[in-house]
Design a protein around this motif. Structure first.
Motif, mmCIF file in Angstrom:
data_model
loop_
_atom_site.group_PDB
_atom_site.id
_atom_site.type_symbol
_atom_site.label_atom_id
_atom_site.label_comp_id
_atom_site.label_asym_id
_atom_site.label_seq_id
_atom_site.Cartn_x
_atom_site.Cartn_y
_atom_site.Cartn_z
ATOM 1 N N ALA A 34 6.234 17.192 24.383
ATOM 2 C CA ALA A 34 5.680 16.895 22.891
ATOM 3 C C ALA A 34 6.062 15.438 22.602
ATOM 4 N N PRO A 35 5.047 14.785 21.710
ATOM 5 C CA PRO A 35 5.527 13.559 21.216
ATOM 6 C C PRO A 35 6.698 13.672 20.394
ATOM 7 N N CYS A 36 7.483 12.664 20.475
ATOM 8 C CA CYS A 36 8.845 12.525 19.843
ATOM 9 C C CYS A 36 8.881 11.136 19.116
ATOM 10 N N PRO A 37 10.063 10.950 18.066
ATOM 11 C CA PRO A 37 10.229 9.712 17.481
ATOM 12 C C PRO A 37 11.012 8.773 18.802
ATOM 13 N N ARG A 104 3.812 2.984 19.977
ATOM 14 C CA ARG A 104 3.126 3.948 19.087
ATOM 15 C C ARG A 104 1.799 4.637 19.667
ATOM 16 N N CYS A 109 5.369 9.208 22.482
ATOM 17 C CA CYS A 109 5.718 8.465 20.756
ATOM 18 C C CYS A 109 4.839 9.693 19.786
ATOM 19 N N ASN A 110 5.470 9.988 18.771
ATOM 20 C CA ASN A 110 4.953 10.648 17.698
ATOM 21 C C ASN A 110 4.361 9.601 16.414
ATOM 22 N N LYS A 112 6.552 7.432 15.169
ATOM 23 C CA LYS A 112 7.597 7.005 14.395
ATOM 24 C C LYS A 112 8.694 6.363 15.069
ATOM 25 N N GLU A 328 12.225 12.309 9.322
ATOM 26 C CA GLU A 328 11.730 13.546 8.863
ATOM 27 C C GLU A 328 11.210 13.606 7.376
#
Length: 586
Positions: A34-37, A104, A109-110, A112, A328
């Protein structure tokens, strides 16, 4: 964020800048598709080195990865494995923005991104704001400054000589030579490598060499030609930029140290950051000030042990907690300001900076007795001779001298040798009748004359214990051009010593030192018409200095005295438990 169990490393990834230069980047990924910061660090000090990328920068990679963050660490332009030419500060804004944009676009990457790190790594974060890149949601600049002239290389018009030279000798010089070797003639390579080895072998000789700026030092580090230019030292180059203040809304956690060379710039950075919000209730910026010096974030500063809670052990969790909130889209729950107070060795929380309800209390000099008092002293003067050939040596303070990783030459140290000199004037108060908390900016307003057209005025606040031992707490300098003063007509000068938080205990005494040099922290003023960075020993001139007291010339030390009691805790992390209400809104 979901905790993860295993990680992956993308090693030495190519990230291409807008001009085609490739910057090498290591990327750690949590065990998720899953995309993450992403937490980004851009460093000139070698991305593989955990001392700089993790310890000094206060981020534990394993903990961040378990919390679901990706981490990217990049060699800045012209450093170690990255291509291009290293020109300090010049490309960091655009390279940071290009790196953020590249991140990005990556599938991991999500969208952020936050940046973290200390010193020059902090400068890359601040300079990124000038580009206002999409996706950069937060930065955590630590032990760094808002500007990169005054408060970085210069202070009060003087050059931070020891810092700038040691930065080249210890951190920048060797790799910079390696990157330039292909374009340098062989004889130049030999010269610069020989000079660097000599300077590394004997830093004291490096500080003493004259003139400060010559062809040899400019060959070693070409950027020194600009930094040591008299116009730049005098603050007339116009290089400092704060244009990000009006345009950028990136949240900021500023971490500073009371004994750090960049303290004044860190506090200015926070004040500029919070000014962006216009007093609105949602103000995400935060300030933490510990007792730390540059390279030494431990519980031992100078000659004082400050207790176990004084170390930066809590900072990694504070960084992650801050990023959790901002990324968040939550208001940070921590107090706006948290600071360590020496003397009591305790942590405190406050709703703003400067601290509300503090008052400036003057302590007037009496030159006839060498004392400090609550009213102007007798009409008198105190004279001394300033000789640039035998300057007052640096003894503690916010320095960057050999042994810095152990704090061997920074922080509070004994002043016995300094105060025995004939070119240092000492003014001492009576024993305090009760504890006195001083938190904020300390200044010294002095009525002075000099026989020289140009000279420095230095001032140092000291604490004297009941047995008479004096330790330095904070000091500053003012480079002064004597345009109006004569022996019969003194003028007022203001020396900005800097910020402190100190509980001066009952029975202790305040002391102010006044002199005209502090070497090698600051370069020597030749006290002639020759600029300090171009002066030879033959250009040095002896000056007769005078400090005045009395109702007509009320020289004084001014201390910001805290008049209310702010929440106190044993540790930095414990202060989050007392947050709420007025403490986390302006």
């Amino acid at each position: 964020m979901t905790k993860q169990a295993t990680f992956r490393l993308l090693d030495n990834v190519d990230v291409t800048m807008r001009d085609g230069v490739i910057l090498k980047t290591d990327i750690w990924l949590p065990a998720t598709d899953a995309p993450c910061p992403v937490l980004l660090q851009r460093t000139p000090y070698r991305k593989e080195t955990p001392f700089g990328s993790q310890y000094i920068s206060a981020l534990e990679f394993q903990t961040a990865l378990r919390r679901g963050y990706a981490i990217a660490v990049q060699d800045t332009r012209g450093r170690y494995q990255s291509d291009g030419d290293f020109v300090p500060f010049t490309f960091e804004g655009q390279d940071s923005a290009d790196t953020v944009e590249w991140l990005r676009r990556q599938p991991f990457c999500n969208g952020k991104i936050a940046m973290f790190g200390a010193s020059y790594v902090g400068a890359t974060q601040v300079l990124a704001l000038s580009e206002n890149p999409d996706g950069l949601k937060a930065i955590a600049p630590q032990l760094t400054t808002a500007r990169h002239g005054e408060t970085w290389m210069y202070r009060g018009g003087a050059l931070e000589l020891a810092f700038v030279l040691l930065w080249v000798i210890e951190s920048l010089g060797a790799d910079h030579i390696q990157h330039r070797m292909a374009a340098m003639p062989a004889e130049m390579c030999d010269r610069v490598q020989t000079l660097l080895e000599l300077l590394q072998r004997d830093p004291a000789a490096a500080f003493a060499r004259l003139p400060i700026l010559d062809d040899a030092i400019a060959e070693l580090a070409p950027h020194l030609r600009d930094w040591f230019h008299p116009q730049a030292v005098g603050g007339k180059s116009g290089a400092d930029r704060l244009d990000w203040v009006k345009t950028n809304k990136t949240a900021m956690l500023v971490v500073a140290g009371w004994n750090d060379i960049f303290l004044e710039g860190s506090i200015e950075l926070f004040e500029k950051a919070k000014s962006r919000w216009g007093g609105r209730s949602h103000m995400p910026d935060r300030l933490i000030i510990g007792p730390w010096s540059h390279g030494n974030p431990t519980d031992w500063q100078g000659e004082e042990w400050l207790g176990y809670s004084a170390s930066s052990a809590d900072l990694p969790e504070e960084n992650l907690a801050y990023f959790d909130s901002v990324l968040e889209d939550r208001q940070p729950v921590s107090p706006i300001v948290r600071y360590f107070r020496s003397g009591s060795n305790s942590w405190h929380a406050a709703p703003d900076w400067p601290l509300p309800d503090s008052i400036d209390v003057p302590h007037f000099l009496d030159c006839s007795r060498g004392t400090l008092g609550s009213t102007p002293g007798a009409k008198a003067s105190s004279d001394f001779v300033s000789n640039p050939s035998t300057p007052v040596p640096t003894a503690g303070g916010a320095t960057f001298l050999p042994g810095l990783l152990l704090g061997r030459n920074s922080g509070p140290v004994d002043q016995t040798v300094i105060e025995a000199r004939s070119d240092v004037r000492v003014f001492t108060g009576q024993p305090l009748r009760e504890d006195l908390e001083v938190t904020g900016l300390v200044t010294a307003c002095l009525w002075v004359t000099s026989s020289s057209p140009r000279s420095d005025w230095t001032a140092k606040l000291c604490e004297v214990d009941p047995v008479g031992r004096s330790v330095g707490i904070v000091d500053g300098v003012l480079r002064w051009e004597n345009a109006a003063a004569t022996r019969d007509h003194p003028v007022e000068v203001t020396v900005r010593l800097g910020h402190i938080s100190r509980l001066f205990k009952k029975g202790y005494r305040l002391r102010l030192q006044v002199a005209s040099s502090n070497f090698p922290r600051f370069d020597r003023n030749p006290q002639s018409a020759v600029p300090s960075t171009l002066a030879k020993a033959s250009d040095f001139v002896i000056a007769e200095q005078q400090v005045f007291s009395g109702s007509g010339f009320p020289s004084r030390l001014t201390l910001p005295v805290v008049t209310v009691s702010y929440p106190c805790a044993r540790s930095l992390s414990d202060l989050r438990k007392v947050s709420g209400g007025a403490l986390n809104s302006p």
